[in-house]
Design a protein around this motif. Sequence first.
Motif, PDB file in Angstrom:
ATOM      1  N   LYS A   1       0.841  -1.189   0.000  1.00  0.00           N
ATOM      2  CA  LYS A   1       0.000   0.000   0.000  1.00  0.00           C
ATOM      3  C   LYS A   1       0.883   1.248   0.000  1.00  0.00           C
ATOM      4  O   LYS A   1       1.907   1.279   0.664  1.00  0.00           O
ATOM      5  N   VAL A   2       0.463   2.265  -0.751  1.00  0.00           N
ATOM      6  CA  VAL A   2       1.106   3.577  -0.696  1.00  0.00           C
ATOM      7  C   VAL A   2       0.213   4.442   0.179  1.00  0.00           C
ATOM      8  O   VAL A   2      -0.979   4.573  -0.084  1.00  0.00           O
ATOM      9  N   THR A   3       0.786   5.008   1.246  1.00  0.00           N
ATOM     10  CA  THR A   3      -0.022   5.787   2.180  1.00  0.00           C
ATOM     11  C   THR A   3       0.083   7.296   1.970  1.00  0.00           C
ATOM     12  O   THR A   3      -0.867   8.024   2.234  1.00  0.00           O
ATOM     13  N   ASP A   4       1.249   7.762   1.534  1.00  0.00           N
ATOM     14  CA  ASP A   4       1.459   9.200   1.326  1.00  0.00           C
ATOM     15  C   ASP A   4       2.329   9.434   0.102  1.00  0.00           C
ATOM     16  O   ASP A   4       3.295   8.706  -0.129  1.00  0.00           O
TER      17      ASP A   4
ATOM     18  N   GLU B   1       3.403   0.882   2.982  1.00  0.00           N
ATOM     19  CA  GLU B   1       3.210  -0.141   4.009  1.00  0.00           C
ATOM     20  C   GLU B   1       3.441  -1.490   3.360  1.00  0.00           C
ATOM     21  O   GLU B   1       3.077  -1.702   2.208  1.00  0.00           O
ATOM     22  N   LYS B   2       4.036  -2.369   4.160  1.00  0.00           N
ATOM     23  CA  LYS B   2       4.205  -3.757   3.747  1.00  0.00           C
ATOM     24  C   LYS B   2       3.325  -4.608   4.635  1.00  0.00           C
ATOM     25  O   LYS B   2       2.999  -4.211   5.761  1.00  0.00           O
ATOM     26  N   GLU B   3       2.959  -5.767   4.149  1.00  0.00           N
ATOM     27  CA  GLU B   3       2.048  -6.634   4.904  1.00  0.00           C
ATOM     28  C   GLU B   3       2.555  -6.987   6.293  1.00  0.00           C
ATOM     29  O   GLU B   3       1.796  -7.079   7.239  1.00  0.00           O
ATOM     30  N   ASP B   4       3.862  -7.081   6.436  1.00  0.00           N
ATOM     31  CA  ASP B   4       4.403  -7.425   7.754  1.00  0.00           C
ATOM     32  C   ASP B   4       4.513  -6.192   8.664  1.00  0.00           C
ATOM     33  O   ASP B   4       5.111  -6.258   9.726  1.00  0.00           O
ATOM     34  N   GLY B   5       3.892  -5.052   8.239  1.00  0.00           N
ATOM     35  CA  GLY B   5       3.796  -3.879   9.088  1.00  0.00           C
ATOM     36  C   GLY B   5       4.930  -2.894   8.976  1.00  0.00           C
ATOM     37  O   GLY B   5       5.006  -1.945   9.742  1.00  0.00           O
TER      38      GLY B   5
END
Length: 125
Positions: free
Chosen positions: A25-28, A120-124
């Motif tokens: 995910k791209v958050t910003d 974000e990566k799946e592992d946080g």
Amino acid sequence: MHEFSMAQGILNAVLETAEANDADKVTDIVIEIGRLAMLNPEQLKFMLDILVEDTIAAEANIVLEDIDVEIKCYNCDYEGIGDVDDSDHYAPMILCPKCESHRVNVLNGKDVTVKTISIEKEDGE
């Protein structure tokens, strides 16, 4: 249509960078826009908001930052922020704030740059 092409290029660069870093995910997304880039920031933002749909950047917070025009005056050797008269969008006038000369070299303020991308990566991560 210039804004549309620019938005596509920006989004492609963001997605390629995010995917190269295994992002989920791209958050910003922070984009710097020089005052002489000849772009309408509102139109660019609108285009980006549409283009990110159905991508990993769909929920990203997109921030556009204005970058001042930096100049060096040939007349008085002033170096710093120039005065921009952009009442004519197609031919903005740059003046030295010290001596009001038009004889200036533009050092910065023409570019559009993706400054930062937060992911974000799946592992946080």
